[in-house]
Design a protein around this motif. Structure first.
Motif, PDB file in Angstrom:
ATOM      1  N   UNK A 121       0.840  -1.192   0.000  1.00 45.00           N
ATOM      2  CA  UNK A 121       0.000   0.000   0.000  1.00 45.00           C
ATOM      3  C   UNK A 121       0.882   1.252   0.000  1.00 45.00           C
ATOM      4  N   UNK A 122       1.935   1.265   0.834  1.00 43.46           N
ATOM      5  CA  UNK A 122       2.834   2.422   0.879  1.00 43.46           C
ATOM      6  C   UNK A 122       3.471   2.667  -0.486  1.00 43.46           C
ATOM      7  N   UNK A 123       3.892   1.601  -1.153  1.00 40.79           N
ATOM      8  CA  UNK A 123       4.531   1.743  -2.467  1.00 40.79           C
ATOM      9  C   UNK A 123       3.547   2.331  -3.478  1.00 40.79           C
ATOM     10  N   UNK A 124       2.297   1.876  -3.435  1.00 44.16           N
ATOM     11  CA  UNK A 124       1.302   2.406  -4.362  1.00 44.16           C
ATOM     12  C   UNK A 124       1.014   3.875  -4.080  1.00 44.16           C
ATOM     13  N   UNK A 125       0.911   4.225  -2.788  1.00 39.88           N
ATOM     14  CA  UNK A 125       0.667   5.621  -2.430  1.00 39.88           C
ATOM     15  C   UNK A 125       1.846   6.505  -2.837  1.00 39.88           C
ATOM     16  N   UNK A 126       3.052   5.997  -2.691  1.00 39.02           N
ATOM     17  CA  UNK A 126       4.227   6.755  -3.113  1.00 39.02           C
ATOM     18  C   UNK A 126       4.200   6.986  -4.624  1.00 39.02           C
ATOM     19  N   UNK A 127       3.807   5.966  -5.362  1.00 41.17           N
ATOM     20  CA  UNK A 127       3.696   6.090  -6.821  1.00 41.17           C
ATOM     21  C   UNK A 127       2.662   7.162  -7.192  1.00 41.17           C
ATOM     22  N   UNK A 128       1.539   7.164  -6.485  1.00 44.36           N
ATOM     23  CA  UNK A 128       0.503   8.167  -6.733  1.00 44.36           C
ATOM     24  C   UNK A 128       1.066   9.564  -6.453  1.00 44.36           C
ATOM     25  N   UNK A 129       1.741   9.727  -5.323  1.00 44.15           N
ATOM     26  CA  UNK A 129       2.288  11.038  -4.958  1.00 44.15           C
ATOM     27  C   UNK A 129       3.345  11.501  -5.955  1.00 44.15           C
ATOM     28  N   UNK A 130       4.149  10.575  -6.444  1.00 45.58           N
ATOM     29  CA  UNK A 130       5.183  10.945  -7.402  1.00 45.58           C
ATOM     30  C   UNK A 130       4.598  11.364  -8.746  1.00 45.58           C
TER      31      UNK A 130
END
Length: 155
Positions: A121-130
């Protein structure tokens, strides 16, 4: 109201149109509320055991403070900690600033158990933020901080 009349809060709610932003926020808050029990089930923990693990991930927490944070008795908190100790997820150690007290700390096993479920989930959220521009991230951050303050007022 006892006489059947409607108060100003009900009238305000009747006329309220949240719009897509607040509707999305409501869905996010609801997903967050449902995520904790689902995460606990996946990890083979009770909801309360997961809460203890979350509380001790970043800093040692005394048993009495854990009981207060969880809203349970000291004896109940001790039992929860005992179960997590038996699984190797937490340890009782001397408190870092007051050696007369004990503190509950997460072990590497406890960290891995929790983070193993959260990292995707953290990796997906980081991708969204980037995927956002710096200006967009600033706007989202400002909104989320203000939303957090508004929700926090309920606490």
């Amino acid at each position: 109201m006892p006489d059947g009349s409607r108060g100003p809060q009900s009238e305000w709610v009747d006329g309220w149109e949240p719009g897509p932003v607040l509707d999305a926020l409501r869905r996010l808050l609801d997903s967050g509320r449902r995520a904790t029990p689902a995460l606990a089930r996946r990890a083979g923990l009770t909801h309360t055991e997961l809460s203890v693990l979350e509380h001790v991930m970043d800093e040692p927490v005394g048993p009495t403070e854990l009981a207060q944070r969880l809203g349970v008795t000291s004896a109940a908190a001790s039992g929860i900690v005992d179960r997590l100790v038996a699984r190797g997820h937490v340890e009782r150690q001397a408190h870092p600033t007051d050696r007369r007290r004990t503190a509950v700390v997460a072990t590497e096993s406890g960290r891995e158990e929790l983070m193993g479920h959260l990292v995707p989930m953290f990796a997906e959220l980081q991708h969204v933020a980037q995927g956002l521009s710096e200006d967009e991230r600033d706007i989202v951050l400002r909104f989320l901080l203000a939303a957090d303050r508004a929700v926090g007022r309920l606490l």
